[in-house]
Design a protein around this motif. Sequence first.
Motif, PDB file in Angstrom:
ATOM      1  N   PRO A 163      -7.317 -13.552 -34.469  1.00 16.21           N
ATOM      2  CA  PRO A 163      -6.647 -12.324 -34.028  1.00 16.21           C
ATOM      3  C   PRO A 163      -7.447 -11.533 -33.004  1.00 16.21           C
ATOM      4  O   PRO A 163      -6.860 -10.920 -32.103  1.00 16.21           O
ATOM      5  N   ALA A 164      -8.767 -11.567 -33.075  1.00 13.50           N
ATOM      6  CA  ALA A 164      -9.585 -10.820 -32.124  1.00 13.50           C
ATOM      7  C   ALA A 164      -9.518 -11.414 -30.718  1.00 13.50           C
ATOM      8  O   ALA A 164      -9.915 -10.771 -29.753  1.00 13.50           O
ATOM      9  N   GLN A 165      -9.004 -12.648 -30.594  1.00 14.00           N
ATOM     10  CA  GLN A 165      -8.956 -13.310 -29.296  1.00 14.00           C
ATOM     11  C   GLN A 165      -7.529 -13.447 -28.770  1.00 14.00           C
ATOM     12  O   GLN A 165      -7.279 -14.228 -27.846  1.00 14.00           O
ATOM     13  N   VAL A 166      -6.582 -12.687 -29.325  1.00 16.64           N
ATOM     14  CA  VAL A 166      -5.197 -12.780 -28.888  1.00 16.64           C
ATOM     15  C   VAL A 166      -5.086 -12.401 -27.412  1.00 16.64           C
ATOM     16  O   VAL A 166      -5.793 -11.534 -26.911  1.00 16.64           O
ATOM     17  N   ARG A 167      -4.209 -13.102 -26.713  1.00 17.03           N
ATOM     18  CA  ARG A 167      -3.982 -12.789 -25.310  1.00 17.03           C
ATOM     19  C   ARG A 167      -2.497 -12.976 -24.999  1.00 17.03           C
ATOM     20  O   ARG A 167      -1.754 -13.589 -25.782  1.00 17.03           O
ATOM     21  N   PRO A 168      -2.026 -12.435 -23.862  1.00 14.47           N
ATOM     22  CA  PRO A 168      -0.603 -12.518 -23.541  1.00 14.47           C
ATOM     23  C   PRO A 168      -0.085 -13.950 -23.569  1.00 14.47           C
ATOM     24  O   PRO A 168      -0.722 -14.872 -23.060  1.00 14.47           O
TER      25      PRO A 168
ATOM     26  N   GLY B 225      -0.127  -8.225 -24.388  1.00 11.97           N
ATOM     27  CA  GLY B 225      -1.310  -7.495 -23.962  1.00 11.97           C
ATOM     28  C   GLY B 225      -1.279  -6.039 -24.378  1.00 11.97           C
ATOM     29  O   GLY B 225      -0.238  -5.501 -24.763  1.00 11.97           O
ATOM     30  N   ASN B 226      -2.457  -5.405 -24.324  1.00 14.60           N
ATOM     31  CA  ASN B 226      -2.591  -3.980 -24.646  1.00 14.60           C
ATOM     32  C   ASN B 226      -2.110  -3.644 -26.052  1.00 14.60           C
ATOM     33  O   ASN B 226      -1.561  -2.564 -26.297  1.00 14.60           O
ATOM     34  N   GLY B 227      -2.300  -4.569 -26.991  1.00 15.81           N
ATOM     35  CA  GLY B 227      -1.913  -4.314 -28.372  1.00 15.81           C
ATOM     36  C   GLY B 227      -0.421  -4.263 -28.598  1.00 15.81           C
ATOM     37  O   GLY B 227       0.047  -3.634 -29.552  1.00 15.81           O
ATOM     38  N   LEU B 228       0.366  -4.961 -27.759  1.00 12.76           N
ATOM     39  CA  LEU B 228       1.820  -4.933 -27.862  1.00 12.76           C
ATOM     40  C   LEU B 228       2.365  -6.354 -27.953  1.00 12.76           C
ATOM     41  O   LEU B 228       1.731  -7.322 -27.551  1.00 12.76           O
TER      42      LEU B 228
ATOM     43  N   SER C 201      -1.790  -5.988 -37.825  1.00 13.86           N
ATOM     44  CA  SER C 201      -3.180  -6.320 -38.166  1.00 13.86           C
ATOM     45  C   SER C 201      -3.278  -7.603 -38.994  1.00 13.86           C
ATOM     46  O   SER C 201      -4.150  -8.434 -38.769  1.00 13.86           O
ATOM     47  N   ASN C 202      -2.375  -7.783 -39.933  1.00 15.21           N
ATOM     48  CA  ASN C 202      -2.415  -8.972 -40.793  1.00 15.21           C
ATOM     49  C   ASN C 202      -1.515 -10.041 -40.186  1.00 15.21           C
ATOM     50  O   ASN C 202      -0.352 -10.185 -40.551  1.00 15.21           O
ATOM     51  N   ILE C 203      -2.036 -10.790 -39.215  1.00 16.35           N
ATOM     52  CA  ILE C 203      -1.216 -11.697 -38.431  1.00 16.35           C
ATOM     53  C   ILE C 203      -1.863 -13.070 -38.323  1.00 16.35           C
ATOM     54  O   ILE C 203      -3.075 -13.225 -38.495  1.00 16.35           O
ATOM     55  N   ALA C 204      -1.028 -14.068 -38.052  1.00 17.78           N
ATOM     56  CA  ALA C 204      -1.496 -15.392 -37.669  1.00 17.78           C
ATOM     57  C   ALA C 204      -1.071 -15.619 -36.220  1.00 17.78           C
ATOM     58  O   ALA C 204      -0.020 -15.133 -35.797  1.00 17.78           O
ATOM     59  N   ILE C 205      -1.873 -16.359 -35.461  1.00 20.53           N
ATOM     60  CA  ILE C 205      -1.629 -16.537 -34.039  1.00 20.53           C
ATOM     61  C   ILE C 205      -1.748 -18.001 -33.679  1.00 20.53           C
ATOM     62  O   ILE C 205      -2.659 -18.707 -34.137  1.00 20.53           O
ATOM     63  N   ARG C 206      -0.811 -18.461 -32.839  1.00 18.23           N
ATOM     64  CA  ARG C 206      -0.876 -19.801 -32.271  1.00 18.23           C
ATOM     65  C   ARG C 206      -0.740 -19.688 -30.765  1.00 18.23           C
ATOM     66  O   ARG C 206      -0.027 -18.839 -30.252  1.00 18.23           O
ATOM     67  N   ARG C 207      -1.444 -20.549 -30.069  1.00 15.41           N
ATOM     68  CA  ARG C 207      -1.406 -20.539 -28.602  1.00 15.41           C
ATOM     69  C   ARG C 207      -0.783 -21.848 -28.116  1.00 15.41           C
ATOM     70  O   ARG C 207      -1.391 -22.929 -28.273  1.00 15.41           O
ATOM     71  N   PRO C 208       0.414 -21.796 -27.522  1.00 19.46           N
ATOM     72  CA  PRO C 208       1.034 -23.018 -26.977  1.00 19.46           C
ATOM     73  C   PRO C 208       0.161 -23.641 -25.885  1.00 19.46           C
ATOM     74  O   PRO C 208      -0.484 -22.917 -25.111  1.00 19.46           O
ATOM     75  N   ILE C 209       0.119 -24.955 -25.850  1.00 14.51           N
ATOM     76  CA  ILE C 209      -0.690 -25.648 -24.848  1.00 14.51           C
ATOM     77  C   ILE C 209       0.150 -26.713 -24.179  1.00 14.51           C
ATOM     78  O   ILE C 209       1.212 -27.060 -24.642  1.00 14.51           O
TER      79      ILE C 209
END
Length: 273
Positions: free
Chosen positions: A223-228, A244-247, A265-273
């Motif tokens: 979560p600390a590395q989330v990006r658009p 971005g910008n917490g949105l 705050s309590n989230i899971a994140i995936r980054r498409p590649i």
Amino acid sequence: MTESDVEALRRAHELFAGVGQPPTFASADRGWPSRRAGDVNSFVGQGDYQRRVQHSREALLSAARTDNAAARVIAGAHQDRAQAQALTKGVLDEARADAAAPTTPMAQREAMRRRAARLRAQRTHVLIARLHARRRSAALRALRYRMLHHRGPGLTGLAVPNGRAGLAVRAALSRLGRPYVWGATGPDQFDCSGLVQWAYAQAGIHLDRTTYQQINDGIPVAPAQVRPGDLVFPHAGHVQMAIGNGLVVEAPYSGASVRISHLGSNIAIRRPI
């Protein structure tokens, strides 16, 4: 527009219209650069001032459109409030008029039925007003985001990265205000997973259809590395897209529209590649 803004635009226009003598621009002239007269009249100088005038015109038009849209949202909110006030007052007036004490068992049952109906009606009016308020609030947040992150009209100038993630973010933001419909995949109606699938398809990336499949797409991200462009899962069965910008942009639930929300705050994140 202030008089000084008008004067700055008029003076810049006169450089190219051949009216009067080219003035010397001081550093205080609202962003117009200070140049010698010969530099200003050069081809480069003319192009620079033309671009600045055009940029100012576009910025003013964009601000006017945002102001008009915000005024419509606020006017609609006032209408919603007045309608809810009238409806709830009507229910209240009915209850006050129905003051006669029932004297028979049949009358008591009928009085209980009317009481329950009024309570249901009042609750419905309140819930509808709350839903309308949430929609108005989402519309204002979307306008605020556009005002802060767009340069001029349209979707240019967003603070998102280049590449396919940026294309997906821009595609998702272009659907703001479109209605949520369960099972819809666009281009004018979406559910949550349909929106992110459609947005990434515009960038040439295939995502699986459902939220439960998309949680396995791409790679996990802290979560600390989330990006658009990252897929954000705030809870089971729902997906958003980070911008971005917490949105995030999301198609939230039935009865709502595609909107901008705050990153949880309590989230899971995936980054498409």
